[in-house]
Motif scaffolding. Structure first.
Motif, mmCIF file in Angstrom:
data_model
loop_
_atom_site.group_PDB
_atom_site.id
_atom_site.type_symbol
_atom_site.label_atom_id
_atom_site.label_comp_id
_atom_site.label_asym_id
_atom_site.label_seq_id
_atom_site.Cartn_x
_atom_site.Cartn_y
_atom_site.Cartn_z
ATOM 1 N N TRP A 51 0.831 -1.203 0.000
ATOM 2 C CA TRP A 51 0.000 0.000 0.000
ATOM 3 C C TRP A 51 0.868 1.257 0.000
ATOM 4 O O TRP A 51 1.783 1.384 0.809
ATOM 5 C CB TRP A 51 -0.883 0.051 1.260
ATOM 6 C CG TRP A 51 -1.868 -1.075 1.369
ATOM 7 C CD1 TRP A 51 -1.799 -2.140 2.226
ATOM 8 C CD2 TRP A 51 -3.077 -1.243 0.625
ATOM 9 N NE1 TRP A 51 -2.891 -2.969 2.043
ATOM 10 C CE2 TRP A 51 -3.694 -2.440 1.067
ATOM 11 C CE3 TRP A 51 -3.707 -0.514 -0.394
ATOM 12 C CZ2 TRP A 51 -4.897 -2.914 0.547
ATOM 13 C CZ3 TRP A 51 -4.904 -0.991 -0.909
ATOM 14 C CH2 TRP A 51 -5.490 -2.170 -0.450
ATOM 15 N N MET A 52 0.559 2.179 -0.902
ATOM 16 C CA MET A 52 1.285 3.453 -0.932
ATOM 17 C C MET A 52 0.422 4.591 -0.412
ATOM 18 O O MET A 52 0.860 5.397 0.392
ATOM 19 C CB MET A 52 1.743 3.785 -2.359
ATOM 20 C CG MET A 52 2.838 2.891 -2.861
ATOM 21 S SD MET A 52 4.358 3.101 -1.893
ATOM 22 C CE MET A 52 4.698 1.418 -1.416
ATOM 23 N N TYR A 61 -0.064 11.391 5.792
ATOM 24 C CA TYR A 61 1.255 11.131 5.214
ATOM 25 C C TYR A 61 1.764 12.340 4.433
ATOM 26 O O TYR A 61 2.890 12.819 4.652
ATOM 27 C CB TYR A 61 1.197 9.889 4.316
ATOM 28 C CG TYR A 61 2.531 9.587 3.680
ATOM 29 C CD1 TYR A 61 3.458 8.776 4.325
ATOM 30 C CD2 TYR A 61 2.887 10.156 2.452
ATOM 31 C CE1 TYR A 61 4.701 8.529 3.760
ATOM 32 C CE2 TYR A 61 4.122 9.908 1.884
ATOM 33 C CZ TYR A 61 5.024 9.098 2.532
ATOM 34 O OH TYR A 61 6.257 8.859 1.979
ATOM 35 N N HIS A 62 0.938 12.849 3.515
ATOM 36 C CA HIS A 62 1.444 13.907 2.626
ATOM 37 C C HIS A 62 1.611 15.244 3.332
ATOM 38 O O HIS A 62 2.547 15.997 3.042
ATOM 39 C CB HIS A 62 0.529 14.036 1.393
ATOM 40 C CG HIS A 62 0.657 12.861 0.475
ATOM 41 N ND1 HIS A 62 -0.406 12.098 0.068
ATOM 42 C CD2 HIS A 62 1.757 12.295 -0.093
ATOM 43 C CE1 HIS A 62 0.022 11.123 -0.718
ATOM 44 N NE2 HIS A 62 1.323 11.219 -0.834
ATOM 45 N N ASP A 86 2.566 9.828 -7.036
ATOM 46 C CA ASP A 86 1.100 10.004 -6.989
ATOM 47 C C ASP A 86 0.702 11.478 -6.945
ATOM 48 O O ASP A 86 -0.473 11.812 -7.103
ATOM 49 C CB ASP A 86 0.511 9.251 -5.788
ATOM 50 C CG ASP A 86 1.241 9.593 -4.506
ATOM 51 O OD1 ASP A 86 1.131 10.731 -4.032
ATOM 52 O OD2 ASP A 86 1.968 8.722 -3.981
ATOM 53 N N ASP A 155 10.081 10.953 -0.935
ATOM 54 C CA ASP A 155 8.780 10.284 -0.786
ATOM 55 C C ASP A 155 8.825 9.004 -1.603
ATOM 56 O O ASP A 155 8.184 8.876 -2.637
ATOM 57 C CB ASP A 155 7.659 11.220 -1.285
ATOM 58 C CG ASP A 155 6.299 10.560 -1.206
ATOM 59 O OD1 ASP A 155 6.181 9.517 -0.533
ATOM 60 O OD2 ASP A 155 5.362 11.083 -1.827
ATOM 61 N N GLY A 156 9.640 8.073 -1.102
ATOM 62 C CA GLY A 156 9.831 6.832 -1.842
ATOM 63 C C GLY A 156 8.984 5.713 -1.281
ATOM 64 O O GLY A 156 8.187 5.897 -0.365
ATOM 65 N N ASP A 158 8.998 1.441 0.004
ATOM 66 C CA ASP A 158 9.724 0.705 1.045
ATOM 67 C C ASP A 158 11.064 0.217 0.492
ATOM 68 O O ASP A 158 11.253 0.178 -0.724
ATOM 69 C CB ASP A 158 8.858 -0.472 1.503
ATOM 70 C CG ASP A 158 7.517 0.027 2.027
ATOM 71 O OD1 ASP A 158 7.505 0.599 3.123
ATOM 72 O OD2 ASP A 158 6.515 -0.112 1.312
ATOM 73 N N TYR A 223 -0.524 1.570 6.454
ATOM 74 C CA TYR A 223 0.847 1.070 6.466
ATOM 75 C C TYR A 223 1.045 0.048 7.582
ATOM 76 O O TYR A 223 0.397 0.141 8.628
ATOM 77 C CB TYR A 223 1.848 2.228 6.668
ATOM 78 C CG TYR A 223 1.961 3.167 5.491
ATOM 79 C CD1 TYR A 223 1.374 2.889 4.260
ATOM 80 C CD2 TYR A 223 2.677 4.345 5.623
ATOM 81 C CE1 TYR A 223 1.495 3.765 3.194
ATOM 82 C CE2 TYR A 223 2.805 5.234 4.559
ATOM 83 C CZ TYR A 223 2.206 4.928 3.347
ATOM 84 O OH TYR A 223 2.330 5.799 2.302
ATOM 85 N N TRP A 228 3.614 5.432 11.681
ATOM 86 C CA TRP A 228 4.630 5.638 10.647
ATOM 87 C C TRP A 228 5.640 6.675 11.111
ATOM 88 O O TRP A 228 5.409 7.376 12.111
ATOM 89 C CB TRP A 228 3.975 6.068 9.335
ATOM 90 C CG TRP A 228 4.836 5.677 8.162
ATOM 91 C CD1 TRP A 228 5.506 6.518 7.324
ATOM 92 C CD2 TRP A 228 5.119 4.350 7.718
ATOM 93 N NE1 TRP A 228 6.199 5.776 6.391
ATOM 94 C CE2 TRP A 228 5.981 4.454 6.611
ATOM 95 C CE3 TRP A 228 4.742 3.082 8.174
ATOM 96 C CZ2 TRP A 228 6.474 3.340 5.943
ATOM 97 C CZ3 TRP A 228 5.231 1.963 7.496
ATOM 98 C CH2 TRP A 228 6.088 2.105 6.401
HETATM 99 N N1 SPD Z 1 4.823 1.308 3.339
HETATM 100 C C1 SPD Z 1 4.661 2.355 2.427
HETATM 101 C C2 SPD Z 1 5.693 3.408 2.479
HETATM 102 C C3 SPD Z 1 5.530 4.275 1.309
HETATM 103 C C4 SPD Z 1 5.797 5.681 1.491
HETATM 104 N N2 SPD Z 1 5.568 6.436 0.298
HETATM 105 C C5 SPD Z 1 4.210 6.456 -0.115
HETATM 106 C C6 SPD Z 1 3.978 7.316 -1.298
HETATM 107 C C7 SPD Z 1 2.884 8.282 -1.071
HETATM 108 N N3 SPD Z 1 3.083 9.479 -1.801
#
Ligand code: SPD
Length: 279
Positions: A51-52, A61-62, A86, A155-156, A158, A223, A228
């Motif tokens: 999952w991203m 997250y963002h 994304d 923002d990569g 895993d 996640y 996180w």
């Molecule tokens: N376990 C997922 C970690 C991913 C982090 N990047 C997510 C991309 C969202 N823009």
């Protein structure tokens, strides 16, 4: 019969959503790219079955990978995003009017194309003239780039597949070289619970490269482990003194990030605090 999709984690835990339909599946030269419609969280992006982000929960997250850095760095004119295909991180960066130019270097064009087509609620800033998207290897980009940045955001995915090289000291050193003296570097740094070793190693590696390293934490529903982490690293900029004008301006648009959260997320659990202090 209901269809479920589970991210299987280390053959011991799994994190799943019920799926209404699959919108896109493609195999790029780098990874499997999937977009599904979940019952609970709207459309979601998976890379190699991990999952991203999902429309219904991506804000934490963002917003958090972006605003602590963008409110603390004294200058935020030039921003580099590595990954972020994304478009969610670029959307948050571009909320700041002082940002004049954003380079986004995403290795996988399929992620950008599929996100533009199916995840329009996440990437809402693709047409902002301040944004330049390059489909290229971010690791090579930071090794060879010559023009510096005020903020660098990683923002990569895993640490597997194309993202492995975003977790090592050589990469962090190249980012540090590209960062202006008062700049801020941020990277996502995995789950402090279920990927504890990776998280700890990342913080310790960053500590060898940057004089100041501050991990921070919050909840990302999809996640592994739910909690996180991100790391804020700099040559001297503190995460504890955000520019309050910028915070006030941006929090009119954010769903999660605000002045109180800015300070709260930097609280480090005791066991980790001892490890990071070398105790
Ligand atoms: N376990 C997922 C970690 C991913 C982090 N990047 C997510 C991309 C969202 N823009």
């Amino acid at each position: 019969m209901a269809i479920w999709f589970d991210e299987i984690h280390k053959d011991s835990t799994r994190f799943g959503c019920k799926i209404e339909r699959t919108l896109f599946v493609g195999q790029s030269p780098f990874q499997k790219v999937t977009i599904v419609e979940t019952s609970a969280l709207g459309r979601a992006l998976l890379l190699d079955d991990l999952w991203m982000c999902a429309e219904g929960e991506e804000k934490t997250y963002h917003e958090l990978i972006t605003h602590p850095a963008l409110t603390c760095a004294p200058r935020i004119e030039r921003v580099l995003i590595i990954g972020g295909g994304d478009g969610g991180t670029a959307r948050e960066v571009l909320r700041h009017p002082e940002v004049k130019h954003v380079d986004m270097v995403e290795v996988d064009g399929m992620v950008v194309d599929a996100s533009k087509e199916f995840l329009g609620t996440i990437g809402t800033a693709w047409n902002d003239p301040r944004l330049t998207v390059m489909i290229d290897d971010g690791i090579e980009f930071v090794r060879t780039a010559t023009q510096g940045y005020d903020v660098i955001i990683v923002d990569g995915s895993d640490p597997q597949g194309p993202a492995v090289g975003l977790f090592n000291e050589a990469f962090f050193r190249n980012c540090a070289k590209l960062l202006s003296d008062n700049g801020v570097f941020v990277t996502q740094s995995e789950s402090p619970n279920l990927q504890r070793d990776v998280h700890i190693e990342m913080v310790q590696t960053l500590q060898r490269v940057f004089p100041k390293v501050h991990p921070y934490y919050d909840t990302v529903t999809i996640y592994p482990g739910g909690t996180w982490s991100w790391c804020f690293a700099s040559k001297g900029v503190s995460p504890h003194e955000p520019n309050l004008e910028r915070v006030a301006r941006v929090e009119q648009h954010t769903d999660v990030y605000n002045r109180e959260m800015h300070h709260g997320v930097f609280a480090v659990p005791n066991a980790l605090k001892r490890i990071f202090a070398g105790g």
